[in-house]
Motif scaffolding. Sequence first.
Motif, PDB file in Angstrom:
ATOM      1  N   ASP A 145     -18.076 -29.219 -14.330  1.00 25.78           N
ATOM      2  CA  ASP A 145     -17.715 -29.848 -13.065  1.00 25.78           C
ATOM      3  C   ASP A 145     -18.663 -30.992 -12.722  1.00 25.78           C
ATOM      4  N   GLY A 146     -19.510 -31.335 -13.666  1.00 25.52           N
ATOM      5  CA  GLY A 146     -20.451 -32.424 -13.412  1.00 25.52           C
ATOM      6  C   GLY A 146     -21.614 -32.013 -12.532  1.00 25.52           C
ATOM      7  N   LEU A 147     -21.876 -30.710 -12.443  1.00 31.78           N
ATOM      8  CA  LEU A 147     -22.985 -30.245 -11.614  1.00 31.78           C
ATOM      9  C   LEU A 147     -24.179 -29.878 -12.482  1.00 31.78           C
ATOM     10  N   GLY A 148     -25.139 -30.770 -12.565  1.00 30.92           N
ATOM     11  CA  GLY A 148     -26.356 -30.532 -13.331  1.00 30.92           C
ATOM     12  C   GLY A 148     -27.533 -30.376 -12.393  1.00 30.92           C
ATOM     13  N   PRO A 149     -28.747 -30.284 -12.933  1.00 26.17           N
ATOM     14  CA  PRO A 149     -29.956 -30.115 -12.122  1.00 26.17           C
ATOM     15  C   PRO A 149     -30.098 -31.189 -11.043  1.00 26.17           C
ATOM     16  N   LYS A 150     -29.693 -32.423 -11.356  1.00 22.54           N
ATOM     17  CA  LYS A 150     -29.827 -33.513 -10.399  1.00 22.54           C
ATOM     18  C   LYS A 150     -28.945 -33.273  -9.166  1.00 22.54           C
ATOM     19  N   GLN A 151     -27.665 -32.872  -9.433  1.00 17.95           N
ATOM     20  CA  GLN A 151     -26.730 -32.662  -8.329  1.00 17.95           C
ATOM     21  C   GLN A 151     -27.173 -31.485  -7.449  1.00 17.95           C
ATOM     22  N   LEU A 152     -27.871 -30.525  -8.049  1.00 15.42           N
ATOM     23  CA  LEU A 152     -28.316 -29.366  -7.279  1.00 15.42           C
ATOM     24  C   LEU A 152     -29.635 -29.640  -6.554  1.00 15.42           C
ATOM     25  N   GLY A 153     -30.155 -30.841  -6.710  1.00 11.52           N
ATOM     26  CA  GLY A 153     -31.376 -31.225  -6.001  1.00 11.52           C
ATOM     27  C   GLY A 153     -32.612 -30.519  -6.527  1.00 11.52           C
ATOM     28  N   LEU A 154     -32.617 -30.196  -7.824  1.00  6.81           N
ATOM     29  CA  LEU A 154     -33.759 -29.457  -8.358  1.00  6.81           C
ATOM     30  C   LEU A 154     -35.042 -30.286  -8.387  1.00  6.81           C
ATOM     31  N   ASP A 155     -34.882 -31.644  -8.394  1.00  3.51           N
ATOM     32  CA  ASP A 155     -36.081 -32.490  -8.315  1.00  3.51           C
ATOM     33  C   ASP A 155     -36.764 -32.317  -6.954  1.00  3.51           C
ATOM     34  N   LEU A 156     -35.912 -32.249  -5.915  1.00  2.00           N
ATOM     35  CA  LEU A 156     -36.418 -32.017  -4.551  1.00  2.00           C
ATOM     36  C   LEU A 156     -37.127 -30.673  -4.474  1.00  2.00           C
ATOM     37  N   LEU A 157     -36.511 -29.673  -5.119  1.00  2.00           N
ATOM     38  CA  LEU A 157     -37.087 -28.329  -5.117  1.00  2.00           C
ATOM     39  C   LEU A 157     -38.421 -28.315  -5.862  1.00  2.00           C
ATOM     40  N   ALA A 158     -38.470 -29.030  -6.996  1.00  2.00           N
ATOM     41  CA  ALA A 158     -39.702 -29.083  -7.788  1.00  2.00           C
ATOM     42  C   ALA A 158     -40.837 -29.716  -6.977  1.00  2.00           C
TER      43      ALA A 158
END
Lengths: 228, 228
Positions: A145-158
């Motif tokens: 569905d095109g949902l990768g780490p970027k779309q889930l905001g994992l950079d923000l979480l990191a």
Amino acid sequence: MGDSLNKSDIASLSDEIFESRITNHESPNSMSSSPLLADLIDALRCLPGVGAKTAQRMAFHVLERDRDGARKLAERLALAVERIGNCSRCRTFSEEEVCVYCASPSRDRGLLCVVETPVDQLAIEQATGYRGQYFVLLGRLSPLDGLGPKQLGLDLLATRLAEGEVQELIVATNPTVEGEATAHMLSQLARAAGVRASRLAHGVPLGGELEFIDRGTLAHAFGGRQEL
Amino acid sequence: MGDSLNKSDIASLSDEIFESRITNHESPNSMSSSPLLADLIDALRCLPGVGAKTAQRMAFHVLERDRDGARKLAERLALAVERIGNCSRCRTFSEEEVCVYCASPSRDRGLLCVVETPVDQLAIEQATGYRGQYFVLLGRLSPLDGLGPKQLGLDLLATRLAEGEVQELIVATNPTVEGEATAHMLSQLARAAGVRASRLAHGVPLGGELEFIDRGTLAHAFGGRQEL
């Protein structure tokens, strides 16, 4: 033979009725006494679980009995769609730059609970006494569905984990295949940041009967049994 | 004894969960990340069949996935509530002074079908090939609810019948006690105006099985049997 005649009569009659419904359905404006009403019925179908029949019932109900409620709903709907965005810190729905959970000084900043959607967040907030902070993924890992780490905001979480305030990352993704994959990635993220990660317990739901609980859950509950 | 202790533990836990839900429910603003969202969830409950949980699901759904639909719904809802009134001739919902059914030159002015609500009118319009005119009571005779002949617009109907255009009055009130009382009054009205009155046939519904049909309906169907 009389019987078969009757049956075909009935069949053709049903077809006729069905046909007329289909026709009417395809041109909703012609079936209603008012084009505005037909438009409203059509628009109500954007709500989940609302089909043609329910939409019709809703439209007639508010027009007949609750115009004030409908007026209020229209206003609030427009306002919500226009003003509600996402919290810049935890990504949940919020009309402010930072949501009430993130802004609250009384909530424990050492605990961070990661959920898939704002609904999950609300469920935890309503059911548990949790008073830590949240992080909302707005989805789960799903490359198709095109949902990768970027779309889930994992950079923000990191970044958030790197700040050093968070002591424990509570992973509350759904126990689905995609949710599990997301949980795995989150635990790696936590380990990289040197933060303890935990996840919700699997087991027998309250009020459930062992007889009817699926094998996987039962095996989990058995394996994770606790001292009385 | 160990058993009874466990049970009371569980009971108190359930109470606690229940309690926290009740508390949250009474102050919806505190349970959500956004006051506007809480307002929206509250407003959605004006729709029939929508409780707290469904309203919540609807609000999150439109915010997450269908903001355009929600915007359109808000517009149409406001427009419908503001503009839709009642037809001056047949009392159905209409944004014009006279509704499309009454204004249509192709509909038979000799037939007048009396229904309780606009939904009933729509049902007849969708299911049958009826091409006469309608009269909508906007209720049924129910003195306890303050619904008398005046509220049902029977003076308007009497005037209409006195015009002499109507040849047959088709009574399509619901087969409930109040609907039957209304039908009785309508038939008297028709007799007074010298107009023929008819009513929908009672009988076995299509696709129904005799075994499961209630006695009253079966007796009606038997008594009203028709030549094959």
